[in-house]
Design a protein around this motif. Structure first.
Motif, PDB file in Angstrom:
ATOM      1  N   ASP A 261       0.831  -1.211   0.000  1.00 21.51           N
ATOM      2  CA  ASP A 261       0.000   0.000   0.000  1.00 21.51           C
ATOM      3  C   ASP A 261       0.867   1.262   0.000  1.00 21.51           C
ATOM      4  OD1 ASP A 261      -2.240  -1.575   0.017  1.00 21.51           O
ATOM      5  OD2 ASP A 261      -2.675  -1.312   2.156  1.00 21.51           O
ATOM      6  N   LEU A 262       1.953   1.231   0.776  1.00 20.30           N
ATOM      7  CA  LEU A 262       2.852   2.401   0.815  1.00 20.30           C
ATOM      8  C   LEU A 262       3.481   2.652  -0.559  1.00 20.30           C
ATOM      9  CD1 LEU A 262       5.022   1.939   4.048  1.00 20.30           C
ATOM     10  CD2 LEU A 262       3.292   3.695   3.645  1.00 20.30           C
ATOM     11  N   ILE A 263       3.902   1.551  -1.200  1.00 20.43           N
ATOM     12  CA  ILE A 263       4.534   1.676  -2.520  1.00 20.43           C
ATOM     13  C   ILE A 263       3.540   2.259  -3.516  1.00 20.43           C
ATOM     14  CG2 ILE A 263       5.476   0.317  -4.459  1.00 20.43           C
ATOM     15  CD1 ILE A 263       6.596  -1.624  -2.220  1.00 20.43           C
ATOM     16  N   LEU A 264       2.313   1.691  -3.504  1.00 23.23           N
ATOM     17  CA  LEU A 264       1.271   2.153  -4.440  1.00 23.23           C
ATOM     18  C   LEU A 264       0.905   3.611  -4.202  1.00 23.23           C
ATOM     19  CD1 LEU A 264      -1.132  -0.893  -4.563  1.00 23.23           C
ATOM     20  CD2 LEU A 264      -0.225   0.333  -6.532  1.00 23.23           C
ATOM     21  N   ALA A 265       0.947   4.022  -2.945  1.00 22.85           N
ATOM     22  CA  ALA A 265       0.601   5.416  -2.617  1.00 22.85           C
ATOM     23  C   ALA A 265       1.759   6.361  -2.934  1.00 22.85           C
ATOM     24  CB  ALA A 265       0.217   5.517  -1.148  1.00 22.85           C
ATOM     25  N   GLY A 266       2.867   5.833  -3.415  1.00 23.11           N
ATOM     26  CA  GLY A 266       3.997   6.672  -3.805  1.00 23.11           C
ATOM     27  C   GLY A 266       4.845   7.156  -2.643  1.00 23.11           C
ATOM     28  N   ARG A 267       4.673   6.566  -1.462  1.00 26.23           N
ATOM     29  CA  ARG A 267       5.404   7.070  -0.297  1.00 26.23           C
ATOM     30  C   ARG A 267       6.917   6.857  -0.412  1.00 26.23           C
ATOM     31  NH1 ARG A 267       2.693   7.292   4.471  1.00 26.23           N
ATOM     32  NH2 ARG A 267       4.528   8.411   5.219  1.00 26.23           N
ATOM     33  N   LEU A 268       7.333   5.873  -1.219  1.00 29.27           N
ATOM     34  CA  LEU A 268       8.782   5.678  -1.402  1.00 29.27           C
ATOM     35  C   LEU A 268       9.295   6.466  -2.608  1.00 29.27           C
ATOM     36  CD1 LEU A 268       9.265   1.836  -0.740  1.00 29.27           C
ATOM     37  CD2 LEU A 268       9.030   3.701   0.898  1.00 29.27           C
ATOM     38  N   GLY A 269       8.410   7.211  -3.261  1.00 31.88           N
ATOM     39  CA  GLY A 269       8.797   7.937  -4.469  1.00 31.88           C
ATOM     40  C   GLY A 269       8.915   6.980  -5.639  1.00 31.88           C
ATOM     41  N   THR A 270       9.815   7.304  -6.553  1.00 28.50           N
ATOM     42  CA  THR A 270      10.050   6.423  -7.701  1.00 28.50           C
ATOM     43  C   THR A 270      10.947   5.274  -7.248  1.00 28.50           C
ATOM     44  OG1 THR A 270       9.925   8.314  -9.173  1.00 28.50           O
ATOM     45  CG2 THR A 270      11.000   6.351 -10.053  1.00 28.50           C
ATOM     46  N   ILE A 271      10.517   4.069  -7.511  1.00 32.42           N
ATOM     47  CA  ILE A 271      11.315   2.908  -7.075  1.00 32.42           C
ATOM     48  C   ILE A 271      12.530   2.780  -7.991  1.00 32.42           C
ATOM     49  CG2 ILE A 271      11.317   0.408  -6.675  1.00 32.42           C
ATOM     50  CD1 ILE A 271       9.377   2.023  -4.844  1.00 32.42           C
ATOM     51  N   THR A 272      13.695   2.664  -7.369  1.00 31.55           N
ATOM     52  CA  THR A 272      14.928   2.575  -8.171  1.00 31.55           C
ATOM     53  C   THR A 272      15.567   1.185  -8.111  1.00 31.55           C
ATOM     54  OG1 THR A 272      16.144   3.435  -6.255  1.00 31.55           O
ATOM     55  CG2 THR A 272      15.470   5.041  -7.943  1.00 31.55           C
ATOM     56  N   ASN A 273      15.502   0.540  -6.952  1.00 31.71           N
ATOM     57  CA  ASN A 273      16.204  -0.741  -6.793  1.00 31.71           C
ATOM     58  C   ASN A 273      15.467  -1.681  -5.861  1.00 31.71           C
ATOM     59  OD1 ASN A 273      18.716   1.440  -6.619  1.00 31.71           O
ATOM     60  ND2 ASN A 273      18.974  -0.202  -8.091  1.00 31.71           N
ATOM     61  N   VAL A 274      15.691  -2.968  -6.074  1.00 32.83           N
ATOM     62  CA  VAL A 274      15.232  -3.962  -5.111  1.00 32.83           C
ATOM     63  C   VAL A 274      16.354  -4.975  -4.913  1.00 32.83           C
ATOM     64  CG1 VAL A 274      14.111  -5.330  -6.939  1.00 32.83           C
ATOM     65  CG2 VAL A 274      13.467  -5.708  -4.567  1.00 32.83           C
ATOM     66  N   ARG A 275      16.490  -5.402  -3.676  1.00 32.16           N
ATOM     67  CA  ARG A 275      17.476  -6.448  -3.374  1.00 32.16           C
ATOM     68  C   ARG A 275      16.744  -7.512  -2.562  1.00 32.16           C
ATOM     69  NH1 ARG A 275      22.805  -6.957  -0.074  1.00 32.16           N
ATOM     70  NH2 ARG A 275      21.696  -5.895   1.586  1.00 32.16           N
ATOM     71  N   GLY A 276      16.791  -8.734  -3.030  1.00 39.47           N
ATOM     72  CA  GLY A 276      16.117  -9.804  -2.293  1.00 39.47           C
ATOM     73  C   GLY A 276      17.074 -10.953  -2.073  1.00 39.47           C
ATOM     74  N   ARG A 277      16.956 -11.583  -0.909  1.00 37.03           N
ATOM     75  CA  ARG A 277      17.732 -12.809  -0.703  1.00 37.03           C
ATOM     76  C   ARG A 277      16.856 -13.787   0.054  1.00 37.03           C
ATOM     77  NH1 ARG A 277      19.266  -9.355   2.975  1.00 37.03           N
ATOM     78  NH2 ARG A 277      19.346 -10.081   5.124  1.00 37.03           N
ATOM     79  N   PHE A 278      16.634 -14.929  -0.563  1.00 37.66           N
ATOM     80  CA  PHE A 278      15.874 -15.991   0.086  1.00 37.66           C
ATOM     81  C   PHE A 278      16.878 -17.087   0.411  1.00 37.66           C
ATOM     82  CE2 PHE A 278      11.004 -15.742  -0.504  1.00 37.66           C
ATOM     83  CZ  PHE A 278      11.007 -14.398  -0.205  1.00 37.66           C
TER      84      PHE A 278
END
Ligand SMILES: NC(=O)c1ccc[n+]([C@@H]2O[C@H](COP(=O)([O-])OP(=O)(O)OC[C@H]3O[C@@H](n4cnc5c(N)ncnc54)[C@H](O)[C@@H]3O)[C@@H](O)[C@H]2O)c1
Length: 405
Positions: free
Chosen positions: A151-168
């Motif tokens: 919801d935060l991402i969709l509402a633009g609270r993080l601004g423009t998304i630039t990167n994601v890092r995931g580790r499973f």
């Protein structure tokens, strides 16, 4: 799964395989009427299949299934079975999924749906032809902290998304002397950690940020052989491991993705010594960032730039302001658990299966994830980037016309 109000709708459940996941699906169905009484849905354990006697006994004596069998087709053919949970080993998923679709039965299936994108596409085609609802065991979508993050991402609270890092990173296959079970044999398990953990991570990224458009990957196998399974002709022999136990991917998001143009780095290992279920994701935007780790299921770390320019991570514990949390606990900070995630998943599946809105993951999401994994395998062979066809699952976070997203 019994004891629901008399006016609730009984739904006959068929279960295929009574291992870890089969038991968990059954507990989720049992919890559902208590957690979501207003839905008026009362799953009834009707028929369970397992080739192992111990599984059949547990299904009847403990889980309360009325009938048990060693043949999964008996479950699918049972007229009292209205929905099917498919919790078998990987190599059976596609054929059982196709059989359930052909019988017109909605199904909730564990991941990976197929051993490859082609295998998964077979199930997708059968589902489209039959028009049945599906749910996929992509349970890392379900934590309230993840729903809140989306919801935060969709509402633009993080601004423009630039990167994601995931580790499973899991350590459940870190012992080199653990026997060569089906998951290390390509014909039976398909890919290794790609299908097992990376598929979850790819789905989570699709759900939060939108479809991945291109990928490059490397894979490695570090435990190259394992002892044959005790009690089989292979006992006492060392046999080759046929799939990867580490995978690393670089990804670019598709133009249709919410995070169009963003880049990501995704790693998965099932032989990590130390992490047990360190399924973690970090998302960076121009105005803020967040991070979450399944080992701390109820926590979200969030950094959003303040008006005065200051910024720093704060740790939020899940409470009633996070979606679904209050269904399970009235008081913030009281932890939810893994079973609760499956109860949420069961709810989304059964609502869709009974004609309600489809808000959970479905067969299209499974194919979207599988296509990324197959492209990763191809890239690991060729050393090149691979562009993906349009892979948006039904519930991926895609841009919407006219909203500016
Ligand atoms: N969503 C998740 O996070 C998650 C976690 C664990 C496992 N999984 C997936 O769930 C599936 C099952 O994994 P598990 O850990 O429950 O396995 P498990 O080994 O605990 O159970 C598998 C069961 O299948 C039974 N079985 C084998 N052949 C069968 C057949 N022909 N017909 C019916 N039953 C048969 C076995 O007897 C056993 O009871 C796998 O595909 C796995 O990838 C998903």
């Amino acid at each position: 799964m019994t004891g629901s109000p008399a006016d609730s709708r009984s739904i006959g459940v068929g279960l295929i395989s009574v291992g870890w996941m089969g038991r968990l699906h059954s507990r989720a169905y049992r919890n559902l009427p208590v957690v979501y009484p207003e839905l008026g849905l009362a799953p009834r354990p009707v028929h369970a299949a397992d080739t192992a006697e111990a599984g059949r006994d547990y299904a009847r004596a403990v889980l309360g299934y009325e009938k048990v069998t060693s043949e999964y087709q008996d479950v699918i053919d049972d007229p009292e079975v209205e929905v099917v949970s498919i919790c078998a080993p990987n190599f059976l998923h596609a054929e059982i999924g196709v059989a359930a679709a052909k019988a017109g039965k909605p199904f909730w299936i564990e991941k990976p749906v197929g051993r490859s994108a082609a295998d998964t596409a077979r199930v997708r085609d059968a589902v489209i032809e039959a028009g049945v609802a599906t749910g996929i065991g992509f349970n890392y979508r379900q934590p309230p902290a993840i729903a809140y993050a989306r919801d935060l991402i969709l509402a633009g609270r993080l601004g423009t998304i630039t990167n994601v890092r995931g580790r499973f990173f899991g350590g459940f296959n870190a012992d080199p002397n653990a026997p060569r079970a089906w998951r290390f044999v390509r014909e039976l398990g398909g890919t290794g950690v790609l299908g097992d953990l990376m598929g979850h991570l790819v789905d989570l990224v699709h759900y939060l940020l939108g479809p991945i458009g291109s990928v490059t990957a490397t894979t490695g196998t570090y435990i190259n052989e394992r002892p044959g399974l005790p009690g089989t002709p292979d006992e006492g022999r060392r046999l080759p491991v046929e799939n990867e136990d580490f995978a690393n991917m670089l990804v670019r998001f598709d133009d249709t993705a919410f995070a169009a143009g963003a880049l990501g780095s995704l790693d998965a290992s099932w032989i990590a010594v130390g992490p047990k279920a360190e399924y973690a994701i970090e998302i960076f935007g121009t105005e803020g960032s967040l991070r979450w780790d399944f080992e701390h299921l109820n926590e979200l770390e969030l950094a959003i730039r303040e008006a005065d320019g200051t910024v720093g991570y704060r740790r939020m514990l899940a409470d009633r302001t996070f979606p679904e949390f209050e269904r399970f606990q009235p008081s913030g900070g009281t932890p939810m658990g893994y079973d609760d995630l499956k109860t949420i998943e069961a709810k989304k599946f059964l609502v869709a299966a009974t004609g309600g809105p489809a808000t959970g993951s479905n067969i299209h999401d499974a194919l979207a994830s599988a296509q990324v994994l197959t492209a990763a395998e191809e890239s690991a062979q060729s050393g090149r980037w691979v562009d993906l066809p349009v892979v948006a699952g039904n519930t991926a976070n895609v841009r919407t016309e006219g909203t500016g997203r």
